[in-house]
Design an enzyme around this catalytic site. Structure first.
Site, PDB file in Angstrom:
ATOM      1  N   TYR A   1     -11.783 -15.256   2.784  1.00  0.00           N
ATOM      2  CA  TYR A   1     -10.820 -14.178   3.037  1.00  0.00           C
ATOM      3  C   TYR A   1     -10.373 -14.198   4.499  1.00  0.00           C
ATOM      4  CZ  TYR A   1      -8.908  -9.552   3.775  1.00  0.00           C
ATOM      5  OH  TYR A   1      -8.079  -8.522   4.127  1.00  0.00           O
TER       6      TYR A   1
ATOM      7  N   TYR B   1      -2.503 -12.648   3.105  1.00  0.00           N
ATOM      8  CA  TYR B   1      -2.152 -12.394   1.707  1.00  0.00           C
ATOM      9  C   TYR B   1      -0.941 -13.212   1.234  1.00  0.00           C
ATOM     10  CZ  TYR B   1      -5.229  -8.344   2.163  1.00  0.00           C
ATOM     11  OH  TYR B   1      -6.310  -7.535   2.373  1.00  0.00           O
TER      12      TYR B   1
ATOM     13  N   LYS C   1       0.822  -1.215   0.000  1.00  0.00           N
ATOM     14  CA  LYS C   1       0.000   0.000   0.000  1.00  0.00           C
ATOM     15  C   LYS C   1       0.855   1.263   0.000  1.00  0.00           C
ATOM     16  CE  LYS C   1      -3.429  -2.824   0.018  1.00  0.00           C
ATOM     17  NZ  LYS C   1      -2.840  -4.101   0.463  1.00  0.00           N
TER      18      LYS C   1
HETATM   19  C1  PLP Z   1      -3.541  -5.382   0.365  1.00  0.00           C
HETATM   20  C2  PLP Z   1      -2.520  -6.448   0.356  1.00  0.00           C
HETATM   21  C3  PLP Z   1      -2.367  -7.298  -0.744  1.00  0.00           C
HETATM   22  C4  PLP Z   1      -3.272  -7.283  -1.932  1.00  0.00           C
HETATM   23  O1  PLP Z   1      -3.051  -6.175  -2.732  1.00  0.00           O
HETATM   24  P1  PLP Z   1      -4.245  -5.610  -3.625  1.00  0.00           P
HETATM   25  O2  PLP Z   1      -3.660  -4.490  -4.363  1.00  0.00           O
HETATM   26  O3  PLP Z   1      -5.341  -5.228  -2.677  1.00  0.00           O
HETATM   27  O4  PLP Z   1      -4.710  -6.712  -4.512  1.00  0.00           O
HETATM   28  C5  PLP Z   1      -1.338  -8.220  -0.728  1.00  0.00           C
HETATM   29  N1  PLP Z   1      -0.511  -8.328   0.325  1.00  0.00           N
HETATM   30  C6  PLP Z   1      -0.660  -7.550   1.415  1.00  0.00           C
HETATM   31  C7  PLP Z   1       0.272  -7.754   2.541  1.00  0.00           C
HETATM   32  C8  PLP Z   1      -1.660  -6.584   1.464  1.00  0.00           C
HETATM   33  O5  PLP Z   1      -1.780  -5.819   2.549  1.00  0.00           O
END
Ligand code: PLP
Length: 336
Positions: free
Chosen positions: A263, A289, A49
């Site tokens: 999720y 993730y 992010k």
């Molecule tokens: C948000 C996030 C993702 C996914 O990224 P997107 O752009 O939302 O698809 C992957 N890994 C981590 C650690 C995240 O915080």
């Protein structure tokens, strides 16, 4: 395509490392694995992010905003990093947290929850799954406007056409690095959630004619829905950045075999992937993730999906603070 046309704040004073994973590669006896360490990006504890926020926060500042409002799940890396960017810029920050798993928000929770409090969110609204999140954020923005303040609303995951430019920039950075190192990569594996990372990366690679295929490992949606979302967003990103053409549908590849029960809900393969990266390479993944994405990479490697000698890049998108909220999941039960 010209990123220099866009205002950008800089939150990482270096390019993220691109490194081989020799011990994990040997253990899997599969492809030659590489990693790009976007978990080391700037702002509090880093992660993908940060790249999106460089463009989004620059836009907020250009619009004279004094407050950032965004939304995420209970353990949201995106909310943590938006909050950190706000603090860095002297802005306030308000969060809408969607309880995708009922009862999962604990004010005294660990991981990102603890960091929300430490970084000092001005307001946290917890709403049930299925709430109209855009409307909820707008309600907070309207309330601020009544008090003469000006809010800037950032969508979930920072995944609009502007935020995804962060991963167009990452594609450029990656290609420059591989060129410098004389390294030929054959494939990239990356997490695919709200989609800005996967779509931005595809857009950037496509615009550069890189011919480097990407597999997005879904952490939430099923394959067809996620592929449609990524294709639409990648085209939006390219249009926004002034590219002439969109990307071909067949460039969008989503693997949805690692979502498990849903999720943020644990899977055995995720737990194993976290253990393998930690034990062989000393690298921390996260349960929501990158653990599931790495599980996808490992499953593909074991199934012989990659050609012999193929060089596969794992794009590490961060998230390790969430580990501390999943202690009972990621550590093996000693009785087993
Ligand atoms: C948000 C996030 C993702 C996914 O990224 P997107 O752009 O939302 O698809 C992957 N890994 C981590 C650690 C995240 O915080």
């Amino acid at each position: 395509m010209h990123l220099a046309r866009f205002a950008r704040r800089r939150y990482t004073p270096f390019v993220t490392p691109l490194e081989p994973l020799p011990r994990l590669s040997a253990a899997l006896a599969g492809p030659e694995l590489w990693i790009k360490r976007d978990d080391m990006l700037g702002l509090a504890a880093g992660g993908n992010k940060t790249r999106k926020l460089e463009f989004l926060v620059a836009d907020a500042l250009a619009q004279g905003a004094d407050t950032l409002i965004t939304v995420g799940a209970v353990q949201s890396n995106h909310c943590r990093l938006t909050l950190a960017a706000a603090r860095r810029e002297g802005l306030q920050c308000q969060l809408v947290l969607e309880e995708r798993v009922p009862g999962s928000y604990r004010e005294d929770g660990s991981g990102n929850n603890l960091l929300y409090r430490l970084l000092g969110a001005e307001r946290i609204e917890v709403v049930p799954a299925g709430t109209d999140l855009g409307a909820e954020m707008q309600r907070l923005a309207d309330e601020l406007a009544e008090h003469g303040r000006r809010a800037y609303v950032i969508p979930g995951g920072g995944s609009n056409a502007l935020g995804a430019l962060g991963y167009v920039a990452c594609a450029d950075e990656l290609l420059a690095q591989t060129f410098d190192m004389g390294l030929r990569l054959d494939r990239v594996v990356v997490a695919s959630g709200s989609g800005g990372t996967h779509a931005g990366l595809l857009a950037g690679l496509h615009a550069a004619h890189a011919d480097l295929p990407v597999i997005g490992v879904s952490v939430r949606a099923e394959r067809a829905a996620q592929e449609a979302r990524i294709l639409a967003l990648a085209d939006e990103v390219l249009a926004h950045a002034g590219a002439e053409v969109g990307i071909p549908a067949e460039a969008v590849v989503v693997d949805d075999t690692q979502v498990g029960p849903g999720y943020s809900l644990p899977t055995r393969a995720m737990v194993e992937a976290i253990a393998l990266f930690a034990k062989f390479e000393g690298i921390l993944l996260d349960p929501v993730y990158t653990g599931k994405t790495a599980a996808g990479l490992i499953a593909l490697a074991r199934s012989g999906r990659f050609a012999a000698g193929e060089r596969v890049l794992f794009l590490h998108t961060g998230g390790s603070p969430a580990l501390y909220a999943y202690q009972d999941v990621v550590l093996p039960d000693p009785r087993e």
